[in-house]
Design a protein around this motif. Sequence first.
Motif, short mmCIF file in Angstrom:
data_model
loop_
_atom_site.label_atom_id
_atom_site.label_comp_id
_atom_site.label_asym_id
_atom_site.label_seq_id
_atom_site.Cartn_x
_atom_site.Cartn_y
_atom_site.Cartn_z
N VAL A 24 0.87 -1.18 0.00
CA VAL A 24 0.00 0.00 0.00
C VAL A 24 0.90 1.23 0.00
CG1 VAL A 24 -1.76 1.27 1.30
CG2 VAL A 24 -1.75 -1.26 1.29
N ASP A 25 0.71 2.11 -0.95
CA ASP A 25 1.60 3.28 -1.11
C ASP A 25 3.07 2.85 -1.13
OD1 ASP A 25 -0.47 5.06 -1.19
OD2 ASP A 25 -0.44 5.47 0.97
N HIS A 26 3.36 1.78 -1.77
CA HIS A 26 4.73 1.24 -1.89
C HIS A 26 5.32 0.83 -0.55
CE1 HIS A 26 4.37 2.70 -5.95
NE2 HIS A 26 4.18 3.92 -5.50
N VAL A 27 4.46 0.58 0.42
CA VAL A 27 4.97 0.10 1.71
C VAL A 27 4.47 -1.33 1.93
CG1 VAL A 27 4.87 0.41 4.21
CG2 VAL A 27 5.12 2.39 2.72
N THR A 28 5.38 -2.21 2.36
CA THR A 28 5.00 -3.61 2.54
C THR A 28 5.59 -4.19 3.82
OG1 THR A 28 5.12 -5.83 1.58
CG2 THR A 28 6.96 -4.38 1.11
N LEU A 72 8.66 -1.92 5.35
CA LEU A 72 9.57 -1.51 4.28
C LEU A 72 8.90 -0.55 3.30
CD1 LEU A 72 12.26 -1.83 2.80
CD2 LEU A 72 11.31 -3.84 1.68
N ASN A 73 9.49 0.64 3.19
CA ASN A 73 9.01 1.63 2.22
C ASN A 73 9.86 1.47 0.95
OD1 ASN A 73 8.68 3.95 0.70
ND2 ASN A 73 8.29 5.25 2.50
N LEU A 74 9.23 0.94 -0.10
CA LEU A 74 9.99 0.62 -1.31
C LEU A 74 10.42 1.87 -2.07
CD1 LEU A 74 8.00 -2.54 -2.39
CD2 LEU A 74 10.37 -2.48 -1.65
N THR A 75 9.74 2.98 -1.83
CA THR A 75 10.19 4.24 -2.44
C THR A 75 11.56 4.60 -1.86
OG1 THR A 75 7.87 4.90 -2.44
CG2 THR A 75 9.48 6.59 -2.99
N LEU A 76 11.68 4.44 -0.56
CA LEU A 76 12.97 4.70 0.09
C LEU A 76 14.03 3.72 -0.38
CD1 LEU A 76 12.01 5.46 3.81
CD2 LEU A 76 13.04 7.02 2.15
N ALA A 77 13.63 2.46 -0.50
CA ALA A 77 14.57 1.44 -0.96
C ALA A 77 15.10 1.80 -2.34
CB ALA A 77 13.90 0.07 -0.99
N SER A 78 14.20 2.25 -3.20
CA SER A 78 14.57 2.61 -4.55
C SER A 78 15.54 3.79 -4.55
CB SER A 78 13.30 2.93 -5.33
OG SER A 78 13.61 3.55 -6.52
N GLU A 79 15.27 4.78 -3.70
CA GLU A 79 16.17 5.95 -3.61
C GLU A 79 17.55 5.51 -3.13
OE1 GLU A 79 14.12 8.69 -1.08
OE2 GLU A 79 12.63 9.17 -2.62
N SER A 80 17.55 4.66 -2.12
CA SER A 80 18.83 4.18 -1.59
C SER A 80 19.61 3.43 -2.67
CB SER A 80 18.57 3.29 -0.38
OG SER A 80 19.65 2.45 -0.13
C1 LIG Z 1 7.87 6.40 1.74
O1 LIG Z 1 8.99 7.20 1.48
C2 LIG Z 1 8.75 8.28 0.60
C3 LIG Z 1 10.09 8.93 0.26
O2 LIG Z 1 10.69 9.44 1.42
C4 LIG Z 1 7.76 9.23 1.22
O3 LIG Z 1 7.49 10.32 0.33
C5 LIG Z 1 6.48 8.46 1.51
O4 LIG Z 1 5.58 9.28 2.18
C6 LIG Z 1 6.78 7.22 2.34
N1 LIG Z 1 5.56 6.43 2.42
C7 LIG Z 1 4.93 6.22 3.56
C8 LIG Z 1 3.65 5.46 3.47
O5 LIG Z 1 5.36 6.61 4.62
#
Ligand SMILES: *[C@@H]1O[C@H](CO)[C@@H](O)[C@H](O)[C@H]1NC(C)=O
Length: 322
Positions: free
Chosen positions: A170-174, A213-221
């Motif tokens: 959900v929102d790239h978080v798993t 795990l926030n996959l958006t963060l993983a991708s940035e890293s």
């Molecule tokens: C996940 O990380 C991104 C990048 O920092 C952030 O914008 C986003 O809000 C985060 N998602 C959640 C659900 O916290």
Amino acid sequence: MRIKYTISLVFIVALVIIEKENNIISKVSDKLTPRQTPQTPLQSNVSAPALLKQNGSYSSLSQLDVIFTHLKRRLENYTQRTESRAGGRKHILLMATTRTGSSFVGEFFNQQGSNMFYLFEPLWHVEKMLTLETGGTNATASARAYRDVLQQLFLCDFTLLETFINPLPVDHVTTSLFRRESSSSLCEEPVCTPFVKKVFERYHCKTRRCGPLNLTLASESCRQKEHRAIKTVRVRQLETLRPLAEDPRLDVKFIQLVRDPRAVLASRMVAFSAKYKNWKKWAVDGEVPIDDDEVKKLKGNCDNIRMSAEVGLKQPAWLQGR
Ligand SMILES: *[C@@H]1O[C@H](CO)[C@@H](O)[C@H](O)[C@H]1NC(C)=O
Ligand SMILES: *[C@@H]1O[C@H](CO)[C@@H](O)[C@H](O)[C@H]1NC(C)=O
Ligand SMILES: *[C@@H]1O[C@H](CO)[C@@H](O)[C@H](O)[C@H]1NC(C)=O
Ligand SMILES: *[C@@H]1O[C@H](CO)[C@@H](O)[C@H](O)[C@H]1NC(C)=O
Ligand SMILES: *[C@@H]1O[C@H](CO)[C@@H](O)[C@H](O)[C@H]1NC(C)=O
């Protein structure tokens, strides 16, 4: 005092396990060796360090040392000679079958530190999703999915992988990424977000407590790291990965681990003891039925490795320098 006892105990248990595996290896070897049909050896002019191997086992650890040094020198020499592509980034795919030591070898990459983004078996999710009701998979369809997911992951893009994660992120978080704890990049700053109480994460980080795990963060890293390595036991044939080798955004190196199938079997017998009761009996006193599923599986693995090796040794243009 207690610690001392614990250490001795762990040591003894480890010795017993190693001894057990060795025993079974030799028994299984004895049973299977006479059945081997002669096969034409792969044509290779490479003076492989493997030639130092004698009678199916390294005669001593010091020989292993020599081999390792040799391999290391060749790797270093090779690295110096290859000009940098993909902005100097390297993408390493560690291909193997199960029980070949791939987790161990994967650790060489995982422990490289801040410049390496390492993923442990991301294709687990893909295989799980594509497993048919029969328990098998459609090899053609799976190979295509594996290839596409790997290609994206090497570019630090998790979108396609996400579609295979169950439940869907959900929102790239798993909370469900398989073996997250085996990738140190996923358990360190900035991917390790503050721990959230009452959220259950099956494969949670072991070294510290992290939020889901926030996959958006993983991708940035991942984007910030110079090198990316992925370990997988699911890719069957090297040839299916040709588009990755030809992708100008990537500089992929393929490493394929190979282990004597008899040792693989012996290792499985120790690791999944309950499933291999019959095999243990056969190893001690009986004949191994040649049409056994396990034999077929091993043969299938061998055939795949052989085909990949043949592709590699033919050195087609797309594999040059790979
Ligand atoms: C996940 O990380 C991104 C990048 O920092 C952030 O914008 C986003 O809000 C985060 N998602 C959640 C659900 O916290
Ligand atoms: C291997 O070496 C032999 C003799 O040196 C040569 O004739 C043959 O073409 C080589 N094979 C390959 C695959 O390089
Ligand atoms: C390998 O096997 C041969 C013949 O079976 C034997 O003469 C030789 O000593 C063995 N070598 C080692 C290193 O065990
Ligand atoms: C490194 O590679 C070059 C070019 O192939 C070769 O001539 C040289 O012998 C190699 N050096 C080592 C130490 O392997
Ligand atoms: C496997 O998948 C391919 C491509 O999706 C399809 O063409 C083929 O019919 C499938 N094979 C089987 C046995 O289902």
